[in-house]
Design a protein around this motif. Sequence first.
Motif, PDB file in Angstrom:
ATOM      1  N   ARG A   1      96.866  -1.805 105.251  1.00 10.61           N
ATOM      2  CA  ARG A   1      96.492  -2.542 104.186  1.00 10.61           C
ATOM      3  C   ARG A   1      95.220  -3.140 104.657  1.00 10.61           C
ATOM      4  O   ARG A   1      94.450  -3.629 103.672  1.00 10.61           O
ATOM      5  CB  ARG A   1      97.515  -3.833 103.871  1.00 10.61           C
TER       6      ARG A   1
ATOM      7  N   THR B   1     101.728  -2.724 108.234  1.00  9.40           N
ATOM      8  CA  THR B   1     101.113  -3.511 107.229  1.00  9.40           C
ATOM      9  C   THR B   1      99.555  -3.745 107.591  1.00  9.40           C
ATOM     10  O   THR B   1      98.614  -3.701 106.883  1.00  9.40           O
ATOM     11  CB  THR B   1     101.544  -4.970 106.741  1.00  9.40           C
ATOM     12  N   VAL B   2      99.526  -4.246 108.804  1.00  5.38           N
ATOM     13  CA  VAL B   2      98.068  -4.566 109.220  1.00  5.38           C
ATOM     14  C   VAL B   2      97.120  -3.194 109.439  1.00  5.38           C
ATOM     15  O   VAL B   2      96.001  -3.173 108.801  1.00  5.38           O
ATOM     16  CB  VAL B   2      98.054  -5.121 110.669  1.00  5.38           C
TER      17      VAL B   2
ATOM     18  N   ASP C   1     100.047 -14.435 109.620  1.00  2.00           N
ATOM     19  CA  ASP C   1     100.568 -14.603 108.543  1.00  2.00           C
ATOM     20  C   ASP C   1     101.890 -13.973 108.087  1.00  2.00           C
ATOM     21  O   ASP C   1     102.529 -14.020 107.242  1.00  2.00           O
ATOM     22  CB  ASP C   1      99.676 -14.195 107.394  1.00  2.00           C
TER      23      ASP C   1
ATOM     24  N   ALA D   1      96.516 -11.746 110.569  1.00  2.00           N
ATOM     25  CA  ALA D   1      97.360 -10.953 109.794  1.00  2.00           C
ATOM     26  C   ALA D   1      98.942 -11.194 110.457  1.00  2.00           C
ATOM     27  O   ALA D   1      99.999 -11.514 109.760  1.00  2.00           O
ATOM     28  CB  ALA D   1      96.925  -9.607 109.458  1.00  2.00           C
ATOM     29  N   LYS D   2      98.881 -11.005 111.498  1.00  3.30           N
ATOM     30  CA  LYS D   2     100.033 -11.137 112.389  1.00  3.30           C
ATOM     31  C   LYS D   2     100.615 -12.734 112.461  1.00  3.30           C
ATOM     32  O   LYS D   2     101.857 -12.784 112.339  1.00  3.30           O
ATOM     33  CB  LYS D   2      99.844 -10.922 113.700  1.00  3.30           C
TER      34      LYS D   2
ATOM     35  N   ARG E   1      93.557  -8.582 112.834  1.00  2.00           N
ATOM     36  CA  ARG E   1      94.882  -8.207 113.224  1.00  2.00           C
ATOM     37  C   ARG E   1      95.612  -9.590 113.556  1.00  2.00           C
ATOM     38  O   ARG E   1      96.889  -9.726 113.182  1.00  2.00           O
ATOM     39  CB  ARG E   1      94.765  -7.218 114.178  1.00  2.00           C
TER      40      ARG E   1
ATOM     41  N   ALA F   1     102.763 -10.449 108.793  1.00  3.59           N
ATOM     42  CA  ALA F   1     102.390  -8.980 108.428  1.00  3.59           C
ATOM     43  C   ALA F   1     102.956  -8.329 109.612  1.00  3.59           C
ATOM     44  O   ALA F   1     102.726  -8.422 111.051  1.00  3.59           O
ATOM     45  CB  ALA F   1     100.851  -8.803 108.360  1.00  3.59           C
ATOM     46  N   SER F   2     103.371  -7.348 109.284  1.00  2.31           N
ATOM     47  CA  SER F   2     104.080  -6.202 110.252  1.00  2.31           C
ATOM     48  C   SER F   2     102.883  -5.291 110.809  1.00  2.31           C
ATOM     49  O   SER F   2     101.836  -5.376 110.117  1.00  2.31           O
ATOM     50  CB  SER F   2     105.047  -5.395 109.769  1.00  2.31           C
ATOM     51  N   GLU F   3     103.248  -4.553 111.652  1.00  2.00           N
ATOM     52  CA  GLU F   3     102.005  -3.730 112.492  1.00  2.00           C
ATOM     53  C   GLU F   3     101.437  -2.862 111.377  1.00  2.00           C
ATOM     54  O   GLU F   3     100.655  -2.444 111.236  1.00  2.00           O
ATOM     55  CB  GLU F   3     102.525  -3.378 113.696  1.00  2.00           C
TER      56      GLU F   3
END
Length: 278
Positions: A185, A181-182, A175, A172-173, A169, A177-179
């Motif tokens: 995806r 999306t995490v 990069d 991804a954050k 997580r 990414a929204s919550e």
Amino acid sequence: MFRQATWGQWCIMVLLSIGAVIMLIPFLWMVSTSLDGKAMTQVPFPPRLIPEEPTWNSYVIPFANVPLARYFLNSFLIALCEVSVSVLSALMAGYAFSLLRFRGARGLFLFALGTLMIPPEVAMIPSFLLLNEWGMTNSLWAFLLPSLAAVIGTFLVKQYMDTLPAELRDAAKVDGASEWTVFWRIYVPLSGPVIATLVILQFLWSWNDVLWPLLMLSHPDWYTVQIGVAMFVHDSGQRILPAIHMAVAVLSLLPVLILYLLLQRYVVQSIAYSGIKQ
């Protein structure tokens, strides 16, 4: 090279095999009785696992006298809706409790687990009165709204996601990414075993439930298969029809059995992970 099993392991396997056979015998006897032409009037004694006069009539008669096909369709529709809502709710709540840090999270989680101490029969009365006041009887809403409170599922998902690396997580954050999306995806694809377990458990509870549909469904067009089976057995109670009763019971068990056989390899893995915190 295969490791040679010890005597203790052989004893455990033999005992487990004996237990499995003992548990299978009632089901095999039920199937055999449903296919036995002589069981139309009385239960064969002594019990036998191979029918003397095999026939499919006991499976045809119920569909000719009761709209079982419609009841099966209703049960599938209700179970599909309950499984979808409860699994999605459990995944989102379990993700929040496992990975998000917010004030009161621990207390809220303990409060949710505390609701498991309340017998479902006690909660049915206020739930029925509330949904009846809102005019949601004889509709899918009577099953969708209670499915949102998937506490057991939330617990299993949280325990499972606790075993997944939290660094996924964080990366991804970073990069961007929204919550959502995490969650959708990354963590949902990694939660296959617990999702399969939740699907089996919720489908089993929904498919076998009799009391709640009996309270919420008053129109015959909405009856589930379990209500239909109970009505069929009650209506034919004056006549001894063991083969037909067994056939109806086998038909009601098949969907759950097939689903479990398809997904059973995920169950042990999910339950094993749910008790481990890495």
